[in-house]
Design a protein around this motif. Structure first.
Motif, PDB file in Angstrom:
ATOM      1  N   VAL A  69       0.944  -1.157   0.026  1.00  0.00           N
ATOM      2  CA  VAL A  69       0.021  -0.043  -0.201  1.00  0.00           C
ATOM      3  C   VAL A  69       0.665   1.205  -0.111  1.00  0.00           C
ATOM      4  CG1 VAL A  69      -1.659   1.218   1.314  1.00  0.00           C
ATOM      5  CG2 VAL A  69      -1.789  -0.999   0.957  1.00  0.00           C
ATOM      6  N   ALA A  72       1.987   1.647  -3.616  1.00  0.00           N
ATOM      7  CA  ALA A  72       1.050   2.258  -4.216  1.00  0.00           C
ATOM      8  C   ALA A  72       0.662   3.564  -3.957  1.00  0.00           C
ATOM      9  CB  ALA A  72      -0.311   1.343  -4.093  1.00  0.00           C
ATOM     10  N   VAL A  73       0.486   4.079  -2.769  1.00  0.00           N
ATOM     11  CA  VAL A  73       0.348   5.510  -2.439  1.00  0.00           C
ATOM     12  C   VAL A  73       1.489   6.438  -3.074  1.00  0.00           C
ATOM     13  CG1 VAL A  73       0.063   7.135  -0.468  1.00  0.00           C
ATOM     14  CG2 VAL A  73      -1.123   5.052  -0.321  1.00  0.00           C
ATOM     15  N   LEU A  76       0.850   6.597  -6.831  1.00  0.00           N
ATOM     16  CA  LEU A  76      -0.404   7.436  -7.244  1.00  0.00           C
ATOM     17  C   LEU A  76      -0.098   8.914  -6.762  1.00  0.00           C
ATOM     18  CD1 LEU A  76      -2.999   5.068  -5.728  1.00  0.00           C
ATOM     19  CD2 LEU A  76      -2.624   5.590  -8.153  1.00  0.00           C
ATOM     20  N   GLU A  77       0.485   9.277  -5.980  1.00  0.00           N
ATOM     21  CA  GLU A  77       0.961  10.569  -5.349  1.00  0.00           C
ATOM     22  C   GLU A  77       1.630  11.331  -6.507  1.00  0.00           C
ATOM     23  OE1 GLU A  77       0.543  11.031  -0.755  1.00  0.00           O
ATOM     24  OE2 GLU A  77       2.533  10.521  -1.616  1.00  0.00           O
ATOM     25  N   TYR A  80      -1.118   9.720 -10.517  1.00  0.00           N
ATOM     26  CA  TYR A  80      -2.444   9.646 -10.736  1.00  0.00           C
ATOM     27  C   TYR A  80      -3.093  11.192 -11.030  1.00  0.00           C
ATOM     28  CZ  TYR A  80      -7.457   9.219  -9.640  1.00  0.00           C
ATOM     29  OH  TYR A  80      -8.714   8.908  -9.847  1.00  0.00           O
ATOM     30  N   PHE A  85     -10.484  10.095  -7.139  1.00  0.00           N
ATOM     31  CA  PHE A  85      -9.859   9.894  -5.917  1.00  0.00           C
ATOM     32  C   PHE A  85      -9.023  11.056  -5.714  1.00  0.00           C
ATOM     33  CE2 PHE A  85     -10.208   5.776  -7.844  1.00  0.00           C
ATOM     34  CZ  PHE A  85     -11.182   5.129  -6.356  1.00  0.00           C
ATOM     35  N   PRO A  87      -5.581  12.556  -3.633  1.00  0.00           N
ATOM     36  CA  PRO A  87      -4.248  12.332  -3.030  1.00  0.00           C
ATOM     37  C   PRO A  87      -4.249  12.007  -1.513  1.00  0.00           C
ATOM     38  CG  PRO A  87      -3.670  13.945  -4.701  1.00  0.00           C
ATOM     39  CD  PRO A  87      -5.153  13.792  -4.614  1.00  0.00           C
ATOM     40  N   SER A  89      -6.973  10.916   0.021  1.00  0.00           N
ATOM     41  CA  SER A  89      -7.692   9.761   0.323  1.00  0.00           C
ATOM     42  C   SER A  89      -6.708   8.407   0.245  1.00  0.00           C
ATOM     43  CB  SER A  89      -8.617   9.489  -0.702  1.00  0.00           C
ATOM     44  OG  SER A  89      -8.414   8.996  -1.746  1.00  0.00           O
ATOM     45  N   PHE A  90      -5.730   8.404  -0.615  1.00  0.00           N
ATOM     46  CA  PHE A  90      -4.435   7.574  -0.722  1.00  0.00           C
ATOM     47  C   PHE A  90      -3.894   7.576   0.786  1.00  0.00           C
ATOM     48  CE2 PHE A  90      -4.540   8.730  -5.305  1.00  0.00           C
ATOM     49  CZ  PHE A  90      -5.441   7.684  -5.636  1.00  0.00           C
ATOM     50  N   ARG A  91      -3.567   8.780   1.115  1.00  0.00           N
ATOM     51  CA  ARG A  91      -2.756   8.791   2.339  1.00  0.00           C
ATOM     52  C   ARG A  91      -3.607   8.454   3.453  1.00  0.00           C
ATOM     53  NH1 ARG A  91      -1.001  13.398  -0.731  1.00  0.00           N
ATOM     54  NH2 ARG A  91      -2.590  14.765   0.398  1.00  0.00           N
ATOM     55  N   MET A  93      -5.731   6.277   3.736  1.00  0.00           N
ATOM     56  CA  MET A  93      -5.754   4.734   3.685  1.00  0.00           C
ATOM     57  C   MET A  93      -4.663   4.116   4.262  1.00  0.00           C
ATOM     58  SD  MET A  93      -7.503   3.458   0.285  1.00  0.00           S
ATOM     59  CE  MET A  93      -7.374   4.881  -0.872  1.00  0.00           C
TER      60      MET A  93
END
Length: 102
Positions: A69, A72-73, A76-77, A80, A85, A87, A89-91, A93
């Protein structure tokens, strides 16, 4: 991302026609290498996430799940650009998962 790649991605179309063939070929090769590298990174990331998902423990995440994860974060940062979504929301999670491991 490498500065040369950023310049190539932002180059005005009118400038492409004025390039010598050797420069154009060099730039295309660099773009191809970059796409290949990003595809390999994304594929590895998806494989890690699939493995982590298949072997997940929601109450007590294991180190490989958190690392998948976290990777992935980070990816994505950087990359993406979608609107579905945010950023943050990724952090969030990742933070929630890390909190369970403490």
């Amino acid at each position: 991302m490498d500065e040369t790649i950023k310049e190539l991605l932002n180059r005005e179309p009118s400038r492409w026609g004025n390039l010598p063939k050797s420069v154009f070929e060099r730039d295309i090769l660099l773009l191809q290498e970059t796409v290949t590298k990003l595809t390999e990174e994304a594929s590895l990331l998806m494989a890690k996430l699939l493995f982590a998902y298949q072997n997940k423990d929601e109450d007590f995440p294991r180190a490989f799940e958190v690392e998948a994860v976290r990777s992935a974060v980070s990816h994505l940062e950087k990359h993406y650009k979608g609107e579905m979504f945010s950023p943050s929301s990724f952090r969030k999670m990742l933070a929630e998962m890390e909190e369970k491991t403490e």
